[in-house]
Design an enzyme around this catalytic site. Sequence first.
Site, mmCIF file in Angstrom:
data_model
loop_
_atom_site.group_PDB
_atom_site.id
_atom_site.type_symbol
_atom_site.label_atom_id
_atom_site.label_comp_id
_atom_site.label_asym_id
_atom_site.label_seq_id
_atom_site.Cartn_x
_atom_site.Cartn_y
_atom_site.Cartn_z
ATOM 1 N N HIS A 1 2.108 4.715 -0.420
ATOM 2 C CA HIS A 1 0.880 4.220 0.229
ATOM 3 C C HIS A 1 0.479 4.470 1.568
ATOM 4 C CE1 HIS A 1 2.737 1.184 2.460
ATOM 5 N NE2 HIS A 1 3.688 0.925 1.572
ATOM 6 N N GLU B 1 7.533 -2.368 -4.681
ATOM 7 C CA GLU B 1 8.751 -1.763 -3.715
ATOM 8 C C GLU B 1 9.763 -2.594 -3.876
ATOM 9 O OE1 GLU B 1 10.008 -0.039 -1.654
ATOM 10 O OE2 GLU B 1 9.007 -0.078 0.238
#
Length: 260
Positions: free
Chosen positions: A13, A91
């Site tokens: 990201h 994550e």
Amino acid sequence: MALFTMAFTLVRHGETQFNKDGLLQGQAIDSCLSETGVQQAEAAGRYLRDVTFTNVFVSSMLRARQTAEVILKHNSSGAGLEMVCDALLKEKSFGVAEGRPVEAYRAMAAEAGETTVDFVAPGGESEQQVTERFRMFLESMLRRIDADHWLNRPEPVPSASAPLVSPPAEGRADEGLGGLGAPGVHALLVGHGAYIRSAVRHLLQALGCSPPPGVDHAHMLSLSPNTGLSRFVLTLARDQGGLAIRGVRGVFVHRADHLK
């Protein structure tokens, strides 16, 4: 046994304010992209503009979804593609260390006599747990790929083997995609830094991935920059349980040409 191939491009990201400030985000902090992060995603989208994607899988966290949306906005094949949000791509959880400086996490690991990769903060995930999530994601992705592209075909279309050549200094965005057989299956995956490092480790150590020419394991296992791009080609076969991975080849890892 027919062998055929697909590719996936793995993107971290874009930058968030937590990244800029050197703070751990993990799973509890669902932050948005910073202004710089949006610009990075725009640059990645322009770089990948003419690359064809057949599937899109994205972490369910906001910063990953925003990055994927920007990339698909620019992509010539993006219109009409379903963005599959998957919690398996989230994550790594850093437990009580989330929201704290990265340096504090490193100090916690050092005090415990462990590396930052092996250290597990209270309430956090181990490297093995993150790797298991990625393994489960690969299985889920292959089931979806099979259903979307191959399951109803009597036999998969064999794929040619793309030659292993050294990439140019300014790598082409479609590098490694020329050897895919019809229908040219290529998935976009958008995730996170620590997660991607665990994913690449699994590809190397468990699946025997061959690194890109001239790239060593240390670089492959380094932290990808925000919107860093990595591409892998999977050789697949069908067994009784569905699609099975028979080989993995790295095309490029942590590429950031679009940010120059």
